[in-house]
Design a protein around this motif. Structure first.
Motif, PDB file in Angstrom:
ATOM      1  N   MET A   1      65.907 107.625   1.697  1.00 39.85           N
ATOM      2  CA  MET A   1      65.443 106.829   2.827  1.00 39.85           C
ATOM      3  C   MET A   1      66.542 106.660   3.859  1.00 39.85           C
ATOM      4  SD  MET A   1      64.192 102.835   2.973  1.00 39.85           S
ATOM      5  CE  MET A   1      65.872 102.222   2.914  1.00 39.85           C
ATOM      6  N   SER A   2      66.223 106.988   5.104  1.00 41.54           N
ATOM      7  CA  SER A   2      67.135 106.755   6.218  1.00 41.54           C
ATOM      8  C   SER A   2      66.882 105.367   6.788  1.00 41.54           C
ATOM      9  CB  SER A   2      66.910 107.812   7.298  1.00 41.54           C
ATOM     10  OG  SER A   2      67.489 107.411   8.513  1.00 41.54           O
ATOM     11  N   LYS A   3      67.899 104.793   7.398  1.00 41.40           N
ATOM     12  CA  LYS A   3      67.682 103.522   8.092  1.00 41.40           C
ATOM     13  C   LYS A   3      67.720 103.737   9.606  1.00 41.40           C
ATOM     14  CE  LYS A   3      69.069 100.473   4.371  1.00 41.40           C
ATOM     15  NZ  LYS A   3      69.896  99.337   3.944  1.00 41.40           N
ATOM     16  N   ASP A   4      67.624 105.012  10.011  1.00 41.08           N
ATOM     17  CA  ASP A   4      67.559 105.354  11.420  1.00 41.08           C
ATOM     18  C   ASP A   4      66.091 105.376  11.825  1.00 41.08           C
ATOM     19  OD1 ASP A   4      68.159 106.138  13.949  1.00 41.08           O
ATOM     20  OD2 ASP A   4      68.479 108.247  13.459  1.00 41.08           O
ATOM     21  N   ILE A   5      65.525 104.190  11.964  1.00 34.30           N
ATOM     22  CA  ILE A   5      64.095 104.050  12.203  1.00 34.30           C
ATOM     23  C   ILE A   5      63.817 104.061  13.706  1.00 34.30           C
ATOM     24  CG2 ILE A   5      62.048 102.634  11.787  1.00 34.30           C
ATOM     25  CD1 ILE A   5      63.366 103.762   9.266  1.00 34.30           C
ATOM     26  N   ARG A   6      62.816 104.824  14.087  1.00 34.54           N
ATOM     27  CA  ARG A   6      62.374 104.863  15.480  1.00 34.54           C
ATOM     28  C   ARG A   6      61.023 104.164  15.582  1.00 34.54           C
ATOM     29  NH1 ARG A   6      59.190 108.722  18.336  1.00 34.54           N
ATOM     30  NH2 ARG A   6      59.165 110.060  16.476  1.00 34.54           N
ATOM     31  N   ILE A   7      60.905 103.261  16.564  1.00 36.32           N
ATOM     32  CA  ILE A   7      59.668 102.527  16.793  1.00 36.32           C
ATOM     33  C   ILE A   7      59.082 102.993  18.119  1.00 36.32           C
ATOM     34  CG2 ILE A   7      58.595 100.265  17.058  1.00 36.32           C
ATOM     35  CD1 ILE A   7      59.878 100.451  14.366  1.00 36.32           C
ATOM     36  N   ALA A   8      57.802 103.346  18.121  1.00 37.99           N
ATOM     37  CA  ALA A   8      57.157 103.812  19.350  1.00 37.99           C
ATOM     38  C   ALA A   8      55.749 103.247  19.458  1.00 37.99           C
ATOM     39  CB  ALA A   8      57.115 105.340  19.384  1.00 37.99           C
ATOM     40  N   ASP A  64      60.585 107.378  10.246  1.00 38.31           N
ATOM     41  CA  ASP A  64      61.868 107.758   9.650  1.00 38.31           C
ATOM     42  C   ASP A  64      61.922 109.271   9.780  1.00 38.31           C
ATOM     43  OD1 ASP A  64      64.123 108.296   8.224  1.00 38.31           O
ATOM     44  OD2 ASP A  64      63.493 107.289   6.385  1.00 38.31           O
ATOM     45  N   GLY A  65      62.638 109.769  10.782  1.00 37.53           N
ATOM     46  CA  GLY A  65      62.545 111.181  11.126  1.00 37.53           C
ATOM     47  C   GLY A  65      61.144 111.462  11.642  1.00 37.53           C
ATOM     48  N   ASP A  66      60.459 112.422  11.020  1.00 38.00           N
ATOM     49  CA  ASP A  66      59.074 112.731  11.402  1.00 38.00           C
ATOM     50  C   ASP A  66      58.057 111.989  10.538  1.00 38.00           C
ATOM     51  OD1 ASP A  66      59.878 114.505  13.389  1.00 38.00           O
ATOM     52  OD2 ASP A  66      59.983 116.188  11.991  1.00 38.00           O
ATOM     53  N   LYS A  67      58.529 111.254   9.550  1.00 36.27           N
ATOM     54  CA  LYS A  67      57.636 110.582   8.603  1.00 36.27           C
ATOM     55  C   LYS A  67      57.222 109.219   9.132  1.00 36.27           C
ATOM     56  CE  LYS A  67      57.556 108.757   3.860  1.00 36.27           C
ATOM     57  NZ  LYS A  67      58.373 108.474   2.652  1.00 36.27           N
ATOM     58  N   ILE A  68      55.913 108.934   9.090  1.00 37.20           N
ATOM     59  CA  ILE A  68      55.415 107.614   9.448  1.00 37.20           C
ATOM     60  C   ILE A  68      55.573 106.690   8.242  1.00 37.20           C
ATOM     61  CG2 ILE A  68      53.369 106.263  10.047  1.00 37.20           C
ATOM     62  CD1 ILE A  68      52.375 108.619  11.676  1.00 37.20           C
ATOM     63  N   VAL A  69      56.332 105.614   8.427  1.00 30.90           N
ATOM     64  CA  VAL A  69      56.582 104.678   7.318  1.00 30.90           C
ATOM     65  C   VAL A  69      55.963 103.312   7.562  1.00 30.90           C
ATOM     66  CG1 VAL A  69      58.692 105.880   6.641  1.00 30.90           C
ATOM     67  CG2 VAL A  69      58.831 103.959   8.259  1.00 30.90           C
ATOM     68  N   ARG A 108      56.735 100.029   1.220  1.00 29.64           N
ATOM     69  CA  ARG A 108      57.565  99.011   0.564  1.00 29.64           C
ATOM     70  C   ARG A 108      59.056  99.358   0.595  1.00 29.64           C
ATOM     71  NH1 ARG A 108      56.656  96.822  -3.836  1.00 29.64           N
ATOM     72  NH2 ARG A 108      54.412  97.079  -3.996  1.00 29.64           N
ATOM     73  N   ASN A 109      59.418 100.626   0.686  1.00 31.19           N
ATOM     74  CA  ASN A 109      60.827 101.033   0.713  1.00 31.19           C
ATOM     75  C   ASN A 109      61.510 100.698   2.035  1.00 31.19           C
ATOM     76  OD1 ASN A 109      60.873 102.276  -1.923  1.00 31.19           O
ATOM     77  ND2 ASN A 109      59.637 103.916  -1.047  1.00 31.19           N
ATOM     78  N   TYR A 110      60.725 100.292   3.028  1.00 28.81           N
ATOM     79  CA  TYR A 110      61.289 100.024   4.355  1.00 28.81           C
ATOM     80  C   TYR A 110      61.156  98.553   4.746  1.00 28.81           C
ATOM     81  CZ  TYR A 110      61.549 105.055   4.820  1.00 28.81           C
ATOM     82  OH  TYR A 110      61.861 106.389   4.629  1.00 28.81           O
ATOM     83  N   ARG A 111      60.836  97.703   3.800  1.00 23.07           N
ATOM     84  CA  ARG A 111      60.700  96.284   4.098  1.00 23.07           C
ATOM     85  C   ARG A 111      62.075  95.603   4.089  1.00 23.07           C
ATOM     86  NH1 ARG A 111      55.256  95.763   0.305  1.00 23.07           N
ATOM     87  NH2 ARG A 111      54.135  97.363   1.486  1.00 23.07           N
ATOM     88  N   GLY A 112      62.183  94.531   4.840  1.00 19.60           N
ATOM     89  CA  GLY A 112      63.453  93.809   4.911  1.00 19.60           C
ATOM     90  C   GLY A 112      64.428  94.371   5.935  1.00 19.60           C
ATOM     91  N   LEU A 113      63.961  95.303   6.784  1.00 20.69           N
ATOM     92  CA  LEU A 113      64.828  95.920   7.797  1.00 20.69           C
ATOM     93  C   LEU A 113      64.529  95.416   9.205  1.00 20.69           C
ATOM     94  CD1 LEU A 113      64.683  99.647   6.559  1.00 20.69           C
ATOM     95  CD2 LEU A 113      66.396  97.911   5.999  1.00 20.69           C
ATOM     96  N   GLY A 114      63.654  94.424   9.314  1.00 20.49           N
ATOM     97  CA  GLY A 114      63.313  93.876  10.626  1.00 20.49           C
ATOM     98  C   GLY A 114      62.166  94.593  11.326  1.00 20.49           C
ATOM     99  N   ILE A 115      61.526  95.534  10.638  1.00 16.09           N
ATOM    100  CA  ILE A 115      60.442  96.297  11.264  1.00 16.09           C
ATOM    101  C   ILE A 115      59.230  95.409  11.527  1.00 16.09           C
ATOM    102  CG2 ILE A 115      58.870  98.260  10.968  1.00 16.09           C
ATOM    103  CD1 ILE A 115      61.088  99.592   9.275  1.00 16.09           C
ATOM    104  N   GLY A 116      58.952  94.468  10.622  1.00 14.88           N
ATOM    105  CA  GLY A 116      57.830  93.562  10.821  1.00 14.88           C
ATOM    106  C   GLY A 116      57.982  92.716  12.081  1.00 14.88           C
TER     107      GLY A 116
END
Length: 199
Positions: A1-8, A64-69, A108-116
């Motif tokens: 899992m990367s933490k380089d998350i892109r929001i669009a 996360d990259g090309d993957k929708i998380v 669930r692997n991306y929770r707690g990173l401020g995405i919500g």
């Protein structure tokens, strides 16, 4: 899992390339408590057409990259179903002044990173850009405290929603039909709305 998350943000027809992957993620996440939703691709793809067909809709996607998380949907309330509109009509709200933040799903692997938090910020920003909304709302399912599938470590999101400025409105209730994991048929689920008033 990367933490380089892109929001669009995407609206209307721009959502179309992501429909199948969004349907997959929604089925995956909504199987968890409290929704326990036994979903199908056919239903999800049909449901998401509402957002594709409405140019004022928004879907906020976390990549996360090309993957929708993760993904979060919203739409002016006047384009929602009768089940969603009815409590507002009965309580004297003007539908054109209500912006509905429908659902958020996050791996669930991306929770707690401020995405919500970003999901709420982006949907609220979209509502402000459209203009004319006095209320932003969402609803959540009500499950019994002693529900057999309630995880021992489950923590409701009430404090998170309060921190975002939302207040529970018990007078705004509806029911929605879906099939739980343990059921053979769809059953009505009680849903309660939370509101944030725009200044």
């Amino acid at each position: 899992m990367s933490k380089d998350i892109r929001i669009a943000r995407f609206s209307g027809k721009a959502i179309e390339p992501y429909i199948k992957e969004l349907a997959r993620l929604r089925i995956q996440v909504f199987r968890e408590f409290p929704y326990l939703y036994d979903g199908t691709y056919e239903y999800e793809e049909k449901y998401l057409q509402t957002y594709l067909n409405c140019p004022q809709s928004v879907i906020v996607i976390a990549f996360d990259g090309d993957k929708i998380v993760g993904a979060s949907t919203a739409i002016p309330m006047q384009y929602e179903t009768e089940e969603m509109k009815r409590p507002f009509i009965e309580n004297g709200y003007k539908l054109e002044e209500v912006f509905y933040c429908s659902e958020s799903v996050l791996d669930r692997n991306y929770r707690g990173l401020g995405i919500g938090v970003r999901f709420f910020e982006e949907r609220e920003a979209h509502a402000q850009e459209l203009g004319g909304f006095k209320h932003i709302t969402f609803c959540c399912v009500e499950r019994p405290i002693d529900h057999p599938r309630r995880p021992a470590d489950y923590v409701p999101l009430d404090k998170f929603w309060n921190k975002r400025g939302y207040v529970k409105h018990p007078e705004l209730k509806t029911t929605y039909l879906w099939k739980d994991l343990d059921d053979e048929v769809e059953t009505p689920k009680p849903m309660t709305f939370w509101l944030k008033h725009e200044s």
